[in-house]
Write a protein that holds these residues in place. Structure first.
Motif, PDB file in Angstrom:
ATOM      1  N   TYR A   1      23.643  39.343  50.342  1.00 25.02           N
ATOM      2  CA  TYR A   1      23.361  38.118  50.265  1.00 25.02           C
ATOM      3  C   TYR A   1      23.469  37.676  51.740  1.00 25.02           C
ATOM      4  O   TYR A   1      22.690  36.480  52.003  1.00 25.02           O
TER       5      TYR A   1
ATOM      6  N   GLU B   1      24.872  31.522  46.148  1.00 25.20           N
ATOM      7  CA  GLU B   1      24.458  32.352  47.263  1.00 25.20           C
ATOM      8  C   GLU B   1      24.774  31.807  48.769  1.00 25.20           C
ATOM      9  O   GLU B   1      25.124  32.618  49.563  1.00 25.20           O
TER      10      GLU B   1
ATOM     11  N   GLN C   1      29.402  38.081  40.736  1.00 24.90           N
ATOM     12  CA  GLN C   1      29.580  38.514  41.919  1.00 24.90           C
ATOM     13  C   GLN C   1      30.377  37.352  42.579  1.00 24.90           C
ATOM     14  O   GLN C   1      31.329  37.822  43.317  1.00 24.90           O
ATOM     15  N   THR C   2      30.254  36.032  42.396  1.00 26.91           N
ATOM     16  CA  THR C   2      31.223  34.994  42.997  1.00 26.91           C
ATOM     17  C   THR C   2      32.338  34.994  42.337  1.00 26.91           C
ATOM     18  O   THR C   2      33.342  34.815  43.136  1.00 26.91           O
TER      19      THR C   2
ATOM     20  N   LEU D   1      28.504  32.887  49.010  1.00 25.61           N
ATOM     21  CA  LEU D   1      28.693  34.262  49.122  1.00 25.61           C
ATOM     22  C   LEU D   1      28.207  34.811  50.722  1.00 25.61           C
ATOM     23  O   LEU D   1      28.838  35.489  51.330  1.00 25.61           O
ATOM     24  N   TYR D   2      27.215  33.893  51.255  1.00 23.56           N
ATOM     25  CA  TYR D   2      26.885  34.089  52.571  1.00 23.56           C
ATOM     26  C   TYR D   2      27.921  33.712  53.648  1.00 23.56           C
ATOM     27  O   TYR D   2      28.204  34.467  54.531  1.00 23.56           O
TER      28      TYR D   2
ATOM     29  N   TYR E   1      30.870  35.856  53.683  1.00 20.84           N
ATOM     30  CA  TYR E   1      30.720  37.205  54.299  1.00 20.84           C
ATOM     31  C   TYR E   1      31.067  36.837  55.835  1.00 20.84           C
ATOM     32  O   TYR E   1      31.327  37.755  56.440  1.00 20.84           O
TER      33      TYR E   1
ATOM     34  N   CYS F   1      34.291  29.121  45.900  1.00 19.06           N
ATOM     35  CA  CYS F   1      33.922  30.212  44.780  1.00 19.06           C
ATOM     36  C   CYS F   1      34.476  29.783  43.543  1.00 19.06           C
ATOM     37  O   CYS F   1      33.635  29.777  42.358  1.00 19.06           O
TER      38      CYS F   1
ATOM     39  N   GLU G   1      29.353  44.755  49.488  1.00 18.51           N
ATOM     40  CA  GLU G   1      28.951  44.006  48.201  1.00 18.51           C
ATOM     41  C   GLU G   1      28.160  42.733  48.683  1.00 18.51           C
ATOM     42  O   GLU G   1      27.272  42.204  47.883  1.00 18.51           O
ATOM     43  N   LEU G   2      28.611  42.092  49.919  1.00 12.68           N
ATOM     44  CA  LEU G   2      28.010  40.846  50.023  1.00 12.68           C
ATOM     45  C   LEU G   2      26.734  40.841  51.245  1.00 12.68           C
ATOM     46  O   LEU G   2      26.353  39.990  51.646  1.00 12.68           O
TER      47      LEU G   2
ATOM     48  N   THR H   1      34.381  37.851  43.922  1.00  9.58           N
ATOM     49  CA  THR H   1      34.596  37.468  45.146  1.00  9.58           C
ATOM     50  C   THR H   1      35.893  36.572  45.453  1.00  9.58           C
ATOM     51  O   THR H   1      36.765  36.767  46.167  1.00  9.58           O
TER      52      THR H   1
END
Length: 162
Positions: A150, A83, A9-10, A86-87, A90, A68, A146-147, A13
């Motif tokens: 998180y 995480e 996911q990272t 990713l937060y 977002y 990232c 997707e995010l 992103t």
């Protein structure tokens, strides 16, 4: 969520952010207030705020991309740090796109039901700016979906740790 899933996911992103930065940079390097006024007669201050939003979004996306990239290249992979990144992506990138600081555009949530773009400008903008936002919108919407996990997961963890 497992380390490998968070890492993937990272990485995804980072790809999204790289693409968004590229599109925004190409536009910002090519446009001026004068060229915008020539393309669409309008309010100079509004166009300045529009470009300011684009620059701000570019900076946030560049910072997210750098974070990232660093976290995915670090061994061993640190899931908790990823995480948190990713937060942050977002909130600083995705939310900034849908709710810009200068409020030159807004998200019309009713558009989701019509299949049209949900970003509406407060005033008429040049076609080039409108096209840029329309091009970015679907990708930001996908990244938002997707995010969101998180955002919720990270907030829950922070509340539990108090």
């Amino acid at each position: 969520m497992g380390n490998s899933m968070v890492k993937v996911q990272t990485e995804q992103t980072a790809e999204f952010l790289s693409s968004a930065v590229a599109d925004l940079t190409v536009y910002l390097n090519a446009v001026t207030i004068q060229s915008m006024l020539e393309e669409e007669a309008g309010d100079r201050q509004f166009f300045e705020e529009l470009l300011s939003n684009f620059r701000r979004l570019t900076v946030f996306c560049e910072e997210g991309l750098e974070a990232c990239t660093i976290i995915t290249q670090t061994e061993p992979f640190r899931k908790a740090a990823a995480e948190k990144i990713l937060y942050r992506v977002y909130h600083q990138c995705v939310e900034e796109f849908f709710q810009p600081k200068h409020d030159v555009w807004y998200e019309d949530s009713r558009s989701a039901y019509t299949g049209k773009n949900s970003i509406k400008f407060r005033q008429q903008v040049p076609v080039s700016a409108s096209s840029l936002v329309a091009n970015l919108e679907s990708r930001f919407q996908q990244m938002r979906e997707e995010l969101e996990y998180y955002e919720t997961d990270y907030r829950t963890k922070m509340m539990q740790s108090r």
